[in-house]
Design a protein around this motif. Structure first.
Motif, short mmCIF file in Angstrom:
data_model
loop_
_atom_site.label_atom_id
_atom_site.label_comp_id
_atom_site.label_asym_id
_atom_site.label_seq_id
_atom_site.Cartn_x
_atom_site.Cartn_y
_atom_site.Cartn_z
N VAL A 1 8.04 9.91 -26.82
CA VAL A 1 8.19 9.48 -25.43
C VAL A 1 9.64 9.11 -25.18
O VAL A 1 10.19 8.24 -25.87
N LEU A 2 10.26 9.76 -24.21
CA LEU A 2 11.66 9.52 -23.87
C LEU A 2 11.74 8.80 -22.53
O LEU A 2 11.26 9.30 -21.51
N GLU A 3 12.33 7.61 -22.53
CA GLU A 3 12.41 6.78 -21.32
C GLU A 3 13.86 6.45 -21.02
O GLU A 3 14.59 5.92 -21.86
N ALA A 4 14.30 6.76 -19.80
CA ALA A 4 15.69 6.51 -19.42
C ALA A 4 15.99 5.04 -19.26
O ALA A 4 17.13 4.61 -19.48
N GLY A 5 15.00 4.24 -18.87
CA GLY A 5 15.22 2.82 -18.66
C GLY A 5 15.25 2.03 -19.95
O GLY A 5 15.05 2.57 -21.05
N GLU A 6 15.52 0.74 -19.80
CA GLU A 6 15.62 -0.12 -20.99
C GLU A 6 14.27 -0.45 -21.59
O GLU A 6 14.19 -0.94 -22.72
N GLY A 7 13.20 -0.24 -20.83
CA GLY A 7 11.87 -0.52 -21.35
C GLY A 7 10.82 0.26 -20.60
O GLY A 7 11.12 0.95 -19.60
N ALA A 8 9.60 0.20 -21.08
CA ALA A 8 8.49 0.91 -20.43
C ALA A 8 8.31 0.39 -19.01
O ALA A 8 8.45 -0.80 -18.74
N GLY A 9 7.98 1.29 -18.11
CA GLY A 9 7.72 0.90 -16.73
C GLY A 9 8.95 0.44 -15.97
O GLY A 9 8.83 -0.36 -15.05
N ALA A 10 10.12 0.94 -16.33
CA ALA A 10 11.35 0.48 -15.68
C ALA A 10 11.33 0.74 -14.17
O ALA A 10 11.76 -0.11 -13.39
N ALA A 11 10.83 1.88 -13.74
CA ALA A 11 10.78 2.18 -12.30
C ALA A 11 9.81 1.24 -11.59
O ALA A 11 10.10 0.73 -10.50
N VAL A 12 8.65 0.99 -12.21
CA VAL A 12 7.67 0.07 -11.61
C VAL A 12 8.26 -1.32 -11.48
O VAL A 12 8.08 -2.01 -10.47
N ALA A 13 8.99 -1.76 -12.50
CA ALA A 13 9.59 -3.10 -12.47
C ALA A 13 10.56 -3.25 -11.31
O ALA A 13 10.73 -4.35 -10.79
N SER A 14 11.18 -2.15 -10.88
CA SER A 14 12.14 -2.24 -9.79
C SER A 14 11.48 -2.55 -8.46
O SER A 14 12.15 -3.00 -7.53
N TRP A 15 10.18 -2.30 -8.33
CA TRP A 15 9.44 -2.76 -7.15
C TRP A 15 8.35 -3.75 -7.56
O TRP A 15 7.26 -3.77 -7.01
N GLY A 16 8.71 -4.60 -8.50
CA GLY A 16 7.73 -5.52 -9.08
C GLY A 16 7.13 -6.52 -8.12
O GLY A 16 6.07 -7.09 -8.39
N HIS A 17 7.78 -6.77 -6.99
CA HIS A 17 7.26 -7.75 -6.02
C HIS A 17 6.15 -7.20 -5.14
O HIS A 17 5.50 -7.95 -4.42
N VAL A 18 5.92 -5.88 -5.20
CA VAL A 18 4.92 -5.25 -4.33
C VAL A 18 3.55 -5.28 -5.01
O VAL A 18 3.42 -4.99 -6.19
N ARG A 19 2.54 -5.62 -4.22
CA ARG A 19 1.18 -5.70 -4.74
C ARG A 19 0.44 -4.39 -4.48
O ARG A 19 0.54 -3.81 -3.40
N LEU A 20 -0.31 -3.93 -5.45
CA LEU A 20 -1.06 -2.68 -5.33
C LEU A 20 -2.32 -2.89 -4.50
O LEU A 20 -2.87 -3.98 -4.44
N PHE A 21 -2.79 -1.82 -3.88
CA PHE A 21 -4.09 -1.86 -3.22
C PHE A 21 -5.23 -1.97 -4.25
O PHE A 21 -6.23 -2.63 -4.02
N SER A 22 -5.08 -1.28 -5.35
CA SER A 22 -6.22 -1.12 -6.25
C SER A 22 -6.29 -2.25 -7.28
O SER A 22 -5.26 -2.66 -7.83
N PRO A 23 -7.47 -2.76 -7.55
CA PRO A 23 -7.63 -3.80 -8.56
C PRO A 23 -7.41 -3.24 -9.97
O PRO A 23 -7.39 -2.03 -10.19
N TRP A 24 -7.30 -4.17 -10.91
CA TRP A 24 -6.99 -3.80 -12.30
C TRP A 24 -7.96 -2.78 -12.88
O TRP A 24 -7.58 -1.96 -13.72
N ARG A 25 -9.21 -2.81 -12.47
CA ARG A 25 -10.19 -1.92 -13.09
C ARG A 25 -9.81 -0.45 -12.95
O ARG A 25 -10.25 0.39 -13.72
N TYR A 26 -8.96 -0.12 -11.98
CA TYR A 26 -8.55 1.27 -11.76
C TYR A 26 -7.11 1.54 -12.16
O TYR A 26 -6.62 2.65 -11.99
N ASP A 27 -6.42 0.52 -12.70
CA ASP A 27 -5.01 0.67 -13.01
C ASP A 27 -4.73 0.90 -14.50
O ASP A 27 -3.57 1.09 -14.88
N VAL A 28 -5.76 0.84 -15.31
CA VAL A 28 -5.60 0.98 -16.76
C VAL A 28 -6.26 2.28 -17.21
O VAL A 28 -7.45 2.50 -16.97
#
Length: 475
Positions: free
Chosen positions: A36-63
């Motif tokens: 796995v090749l990741e350009a960011g410093e850690g996993a989910g780097a792009a997601v972390a950049s919008w970390g303040h936003v809440r998803l519509f879907s609950p955890w049961r569908y996010d894993v």
């Protein structure tokens, strides 16, 4: 390169976001070796950049299911299945622990950007023996050293978050857009948090008509209540915001309907100014190194437009970076730049995220065997991606790479999902919860779905308005 030698190589996964890590988990379950090749410093780097936003879907569908099976033996505590995570929580409670498992961490290279992908020993024009050749993935590491990784197959899950569509008209940057980059914030600034000072008491132009724009607009409206002088202008290219306002009470997902309803109320109350049929032709930064504003020139409803603003939020959508894939033989749709067989199922002119059917390896394949675009990048320029659909994509691809054709073709999906469809203030401010997600609720059993053109479209929850851009006609 012999076929046997190719089969002994790993599968390279580009990107360690939710779909990339899910791909690695499914490959491992199939006995295939991922890198796995990741350009960011850690996993989910792009997601972390919008970390303040809440998803519509609950955890049961996010894993992802295979990821969960990797995590559970480590003592990982599964989050409340009915809670709605923020992007930051998705990283901290799921992606980071998944990346830290022995199985993934030993195969994850962070700070490693992919520069190019090609068939090993063959450029795009060479056909002789092409099918026997593996792939050469050229990378640059955190130390700046360029190195090649050989692979039997490549799964590109690098997403599109780093390549926003331009502000200008016709898909082209406005004149002066590059020179005005200091005034452009990105699609999801943290208006009520770390970026507050950039917007408080200032004039902001928000360009776009998706959930990213809606979240930012509602945040700016809330900021204006405590920061006098905060002014908000919203510009859209269409003649009506009906599609984003949604169907209100007719929306089968209350959280989604609430987001649009709150935005419509803000417009109707005059708390922000909505401009329709906007074409941005030119950006002119103020003079001097310490300039605080930029002039936006163009038209709105065919009348001249001239705005002086302090910041521009470019919630204009995204496009895939295909430059690094110039030596790979791709079959991309000329409209949305998605795999040709997938394009009719996701075309934003016809579909919203409620009408895209799940799909698998069969519609993701390209003329170069063993290469796949998955996740958001597989959707090209279409904004209709669902996270759970991405998980099913990589499950199917892993099955195909392992030689399990029957499993690859049997697309089974618990439909509710997330992805670009997310909501923050609509839920938080109103104390609402979502029993579903962006685009549907789960059937009690996995659902066998026909693949390819002609697959059933009505698989999501209705929005209460016409799907796709057919809802953009002027009021």
């Amino acid at each position: 390169m012999s076929e046997i030698a190719r089969d002994e190589l790993p599968v390279v996964v580009i990107g360690a976001g939710p779909v990339g890590l899910a791909a690695a988990a499914h490959l491992l379950e199939r006995g295939l070796e991922p890198v796995v090749l990741e350009a960011g410093e850690g996993a989910g780097a792009a997601v972390a950049s919008w970390g303040h936003v809440r998803l519509f879907s609950p955890w049961r569908y996010d894993v992802d299911a295979a990821a969960r099976r990797l995590l559970e033996p480590t003592g990982w505590a599964s989050p409340d299945p009915d809670a709605l995570p923020t992007g930051r929580e998705l990283v901290d409670a799921y992606l980071a622990p998944l990346a830290a498992t022995d199985a993934i961490s030993s195969r994850l290279r962070t700070g490693t950007r992919v520069l190019a992908v090609a068939r090993d020993g063959a450029d795009r024009t060479r056909s002789l023996g092409r099918g026997r050749r593996g792939y050469r993935v050229r990378t640059v590491g955190p130390d700046g050293r360029v190195a090649d990784v050989l692979a039997r197959a490549v799964i590109d899950a690098s997403g599109t978050f780093s390549t926003s569509n331009p502000l200008g008209v016709s898909g082209l940057p406005a004149a002066g857009e590059a020179d005005a980059s200091a005034f452009v914030t990105g699609p999801l600034p943290y208006v009520l948090g770390a970026d507050r000072d950039r917007f408080a008491g200032r004039h902001t132009l928000v360009v776009g008509m998706g959930h990213s724009a809606a979240n930012t607009l509602l945040s700016l409206v809330e900021l204006s209540e405590t920061a006098p002088g905060t002014t908000i202008t919203w510009a859209i290219r269409g003649g009506s915001a009906r599609r984003l306002f949604g169907g209100g009470g007719d929306d089968e997902l209350p959280a989604r309907g609430l987001l649009g309803s709150r935005l419509r109320e803000a417009v109707d109350a005059g708390r922000l100014r909505l401009l329709t049929r906007v074409s941005i032709e030119q950006l002119v930064p103020g003079a001097g190194a310490n300039a605080t504003s930029v002039q936006v020139l163009g038209t709105a409803k065919d009348e001249p437009l001239a705005l002086d603003v302090h910041a521009i939020v470019n919630a204009t959508g995204f496009r895939p970076d295909v430059d690094m894939l110039r030596e790979v033989r791709l079959d991309l749709d000329p409209v949305v730049e998605a795999p040709r067989a997938l394009a009719p199922l996701i075309d934003p002119n016809q579909h919203s995220c409620g009408t895209v059917p799940p799909h698998g390896e069969q519609v993701l394949s390209h003329p170069d065997d063993g290469f796949y675009l998955v996740g958001m990048k597989s959707y090209g320029r279409a904004p209709t991606f669902l996270l759970a659909t991405g998980y099913e994509q990589v499950r199917s691809v892993a099955a195909a790479l392992a030689g399990d054709r029957a499993s690859a073709d049997a697309v089974e999906l618990n439909l509710p999902a997330t992805g670009v469809c997310s909501s923050d203030l609509a839920l938080e401010a109103d104390g609402a919860s979502s029993a579903g997600s962006c685009c549907g609720t789960a059937p009690s059993e996995p659902q066998l779905v026909t693949l390819g053109v002609g697959a059933p479209a009505g698989v999501g929850f209705a929005t209460g308005v016409a799907h796709g851009r057919s809802g953009d006609a002027e009021d």
